[in-house]
Design an enzyme around this catalytic site. Sequence first.
Site, short mmCIF file in Angstrom:
data_model
loop_
_atom_site.label_atom_id
_atom_site.label_comp_id
_atom_site.label_asym_id
_atom_site.label_seq_id
_atom_site.Cartn_x
_atom_site.Cartn_y
_atom_site.Cartn_z
N GLY A 249 68.72 21.11 17.19
CA GLY A 249 68.50 22.39 17.85
C GLY A 249 69.66 22.79 18.75
O GLY A 249 70.03 23.98 18.82
N ASP A 250 70.25 21.81 19.43
CA ASP A 250 71.41 22.10 20.28
C ASP A 250 72.59 22.58 19.43
O ASP A 250 73.32 23.49 19.82
CB ASP A 250 71.82 20.83 21.04
CG ASP A 250 70.68 20.25 21.85
OD1 ASP A 250 69.85 21.03 22.36
OD2 ASP A 250 70.61 19.01 21.95
#
Length: 306
Positions: A249-250
């Site tokens: 997600g980062d």
Amino acid sequence: MYYTITLNPAIDMLTKVENFELGKLNRTGESKYVVGGKGINISLLLKNIGKKSKALGFIAGFTGYYIKEELKKQQIDSDFVETDGFTRINIKLTTETETEINSQSSSVNKKNIDDFFKTLDGLSSEDCVFLSGNIIPGMEADDFVNIAKKVREKGAKLIVDSNKDMVLNTLKYKPFVVKPNEFELGEMFGVKIDTVEDIAKYARKLQEMGALNVLVSRGSKGAILFTGEGEVFSANIAKGKVVSTIAAGDSMLAMFVAKYDETKDYKLSLQYASAAGGATSFSAGVGKKELIDELLVQIKVDKCNL
């Protein structure tokens, strides 16, 4: 200039055990150690795609030293506040399933926090700041909100990715993008998300509260982007062998912002973001540019009527 804030960084130990038995002696295969924390993950992805960033936050002890030195090896600048104690080590254990054991870093004090705020003094309207993850022991929720406030007072672009209360409390400072997953989006409003119409309803509530763009990650279902221009785009995910979903997600968030800064094209930025998330999922650590480019052909982005 990109700045990434990781208030509570970590070293992630990625390890695997065959036939794991609780309460017994288990032997792992060779472990991999990667520097972690949401902001640091973003700095690593930005470096992999040729973008410079400076990592900010707190480090302590030999584990903090390891993080600083590993970033230096990657030619990533940092300006961490060094504190007493130790930076945490998290365990990412793969058996028949994936288990995370997150530990706690040593507490920071008021002087440490004041010193951190001084690292933001040089920000300008030319900068973009990723405010990610949770606060470290010793900080209050208001400290997190005041970081967002200072970033916006300096005129810098603000990106926020944290837990529900942190995100909601910083929306008044109009972040360029927030990135909840499907569960987190429902959690923010005390509801269960069952349909894409539910996603649209509550993503738009975030926009009404101040977020310019909302990027909702949906795991194996891909992602949906709600833009500040009122458009909605959906993207699938790439296929491949998952090594670890940590930092996926980062990576998606970092790539989305970087590609949009380059192109001002939301659709293309979402395509690259989804490929970056996949590249990290298929890697031990953060995905490399070559793999991201390779996965791009698998990603289809559609405009939605939601």
